[in-house]
Write an enzyme that holds these catalytic residues in place. Sequence first.
Site, PDB file in Angstrom:
ATOM      1  N   ARG B  50      -0.183   8.305   6.044  1.00  0.00           N
ATOM      2  CA  ARG B  50      -0.207   6.864   5.814  1.00  0.00           C
ATOM      3  C   ARG B  50       0.310   6.565   4.420  1.00  0.00           C
ATOM      4  O   ARG B  50       0.200   7.384   3.526  1.00  0.00           O
ATOM      5  CB  ARG B  50      -1.646   6.348   5.855  1.00  0.00           C
ATOM      6  CG  ARG B  50      -2.385   6.727   7.079  1.00  0.00           C
ATOM      7  CD  ARG B  50      -3.828   6.279   6.920  1.00  0.00           C
ATOM      8  NE  ARG B  50      -4.661   6.906   7.931  1.00  0.00           N
ATOM      9  CZ  ARG B  50      -5.969   6.706   8.035  1.00  0.00           C
ATOM     10  NH1 ARG B  50      -6.586   5.917   7.161  1.00  0.00           N
ATOM     11  NH2 ARG B  50      -6.655   7.301   8.974  1.00  0.00           N
ATOM     12  N   ASP B  52      -0.226   3.212   1.653  1.00  0.00           N
ATOM     13  CA  ASP B  52      -1.040   2.006   1.485  1.00  0.00           C
ATOM     14  C   ASP B  52      -0.189   0.742   1.338  1.00  0.00           C
ATOM     15  O   ASP B  52       1.019   0.819   1.108  1.00  0.00           O
ATOM     16  CB  ASP B  52      -1.908   2.145   0.229  1.00  0.00           C
ATOM     17  CG  ASP B  52      -3.117   3.026   0.483  1.00  0.00           C
ATOM     18  OD1 ASP B  52      -3.461   3.228   1.661  1.00  0.00           O
ATOM     19  OD2 ASP B  52      -3.700   3.517  -0.497  1.00  0.00           O
ATOM     20  N   TYR B 110       6.479  12.865  -4.152  1.00  0.00           N
ATOM     21  CA  TYR B 110       6.267  11.454  -4.483  1.00  0.00           C
ATOM     22  C   TYR B 110       6.904  11.159  -5.838  1.00  0.00           C
ATOM     23  O   TYR B 110       6.975  12.036  -6.707  1.00  0.00           O
ATOM     24  CB  TYR B 110       4.773  11.147  -4.604  1.00  0.00           C
ATOM     25  CG  TYR B 110       4.020  11.027  -3.302  1.00  0.00           C
ATOM     26  CD1 TYR B 110       3.974   9.823  -2.607  1.00  0.00           C
ATOM     27  CD2 TYR B 110       3.340  12.117  -2.765  1.00  0.00           C
ATOM     28  CE1 TYR B 110       3.266   9.705  -1.413  1.00  0.00           C
ATOM     29  CE2 TYR B 110       2.627  12.012  -1.566  1.00  0.00           C
ATOM     30  CZ  TYR B 110       2.598  10.798  -0.902  1.00  0.00           C
ATOM     31  OH  TYR B 110       1.906  10.676   0.271  1.00  0.00           O
ATOM     32  N   ARG B 197      -1.658   8.366  -7.314  1.00  0.00           N
ATOM     33  CA  ARG B 197      -1.937   7.181  -8.126  1.00  0.00           C
ATOM     34  C   ARG B 197      -3.016   7.453  -9.172  1.00  0.00           C
ATOM     35  O   ARG B 197      -2.977   6.878 -10.276  1.00  0.00           O
ATOM     36  CB  ARG B 197      -2.331   6.002  -7.224  1.00  0.00           C
ATOM     37  CG  ARG B 197      -1.120   5.461  -6.437  1.00  0.00           C
ATOM     38  CD  ARG B 197      -1.513   4.495  -5.347  1.00  0.00           C
ATOM     39  NE  ARG B 197      -2.261   3.354  -5.861  1.00  0.00           N
ATOM     40  CZ  ARG B 197      -2.849   2.442  -5.078  1.00  0.00           C
ATOM     41  NH1 ARG B 197      -2.782   2.560  -3.744  1.00  0.00           N
ATOM     42  NH2 ARG B 197      -3.492   1.448  -5.612  1.00  0.00           N
TER      43      ARG B 197
END
Lengths: 244, 244
Positions: B50, B52, B110, B197
């Site tokens: 997933r 966000d 990422y 994050r």
Amino acid sequence: MRNIKLLIEYDGTNFCGWQRQNNGRTIQEEIEKALEKVLKRPVKIHGSGRTDTGVHALGQVASFKANITVPMDKIPLALNSLLPEDISVKGASEVEEDFHARYSAKGKKYIYQIYNGPLRSPLLRNYAYFVAHPLDLNRMQEAAQYFLGSHDFKGFMASGSCVQDTVRTLYKLDVYFHENLIKIEVEGNGFLYNMVRIISGTLVEVGKEKILPTEMQKIIASGIRESAGPTAPAQGLYLAEVFY
Amino acid sequence: MRNIKLLIEYDGTNFCGWQRQNNGRTIQEEIEKALEKVLKRPVKIHGSGRTDTGVHALGQVASFKANITVPMDKIPLALNSLLPEDISVKGASEVEEDFHARYSAKGKKYIYQIYNGPLRSPLLRNYAYFVAHPLDLNRMQEAAQYFLGSHDFKGFMASGSCVQDTVRTLYKLDVYFHENLIKIEVEGNGFLYNMVRIISGTLVEVGKEKILPTEMQKIIASGIRESAGPTAPAQGLYLAEVFY
């Protein structure tokens, strides 16, 4: 009375351009509203020029006169706290009494961005012109040379414009790859309405091999709008800098 | 029945994340709706993981099984003509029967983007984390080294997650300036919920000199979420690549 020059960045996506109008959100109106809150009275600002719906700015300049006691270095943060997220005042300075963002401008720099690839890029959809047809960069670079110098750019002006003098001088017209983008960087002493977008649209036709680079001279000399390529879309265009 | 792998780019700004849900627009739902139109029957796709609300993807991967006769190289254009502008299918290929976008993934890359400057940038507002406080890049780079290798990243997981095994291996954690952005590039064999994050938010605290680089080891070892920095905002995060 002080004369103040503002340096402004904006994302043009959700604006109906720079110039205040009755219907539609504009950058000028948002800045004037923020200034009115700071100064407690209405203020009219003068931009270096209009930008159209969807056109962005990295370095738009505006000027206004006001009795303002706030120190110059506090102005950007004060205004940004009142401005929407898609506008940011990046600098403020006091200028000579006779400075005017539009009339004092000696030249401008624009950047036009093209995303050339087989499939569209969602992250660039509002920030570059998507061209799926492979573009020949060498041909575009060759064609760009013909625009340099002083020319009557009548054929590179949106039809319906009523400017008298259509001669402009371009100092720079670079076409280059940068990461995944083709960038067209233009500097000149002034630009007719839609001029950068028509030059860009014409260079794209050259890149697609629909126009030969050597035809540029004839197309420019013709002064006929229809001889040039289509107007490239607004979202690829950035007002990068105004020279004084 | 063919097993198909899709490569997907999206702008996460106007999505409630990847995963289909009852309320809110999701990437999974948009792609399933487009596939249903092409295949004339409902299809369930499996994402590599997933993302966000507000998180972007340059290279999300999804897989699905279907009786499909369209040639693979026609699938991206066919789907893109049905998809909204903020999603683009960038590739499609047939894969082994047992391939699964999530379970077959060996690792991910990422990128986290930070705009570090005194005043906010409207053009980057949805695409980077704006940090006004000057960041010390050298300190951030020094701190990054401590994350490399295998660690129990329990302290770098959103509280409330109920994953059993919180050990992950990071192969790469580069922090560098690129144009006007600080980029944090992370590769690892897997990531806990909000891990990138929280790592980014912690590195920002180091850049602000609120945490010493040498404290990293202790913070990681503690396994306590509160010892790490805050969760950096979603709009700076990009799922760049999934490795198989």
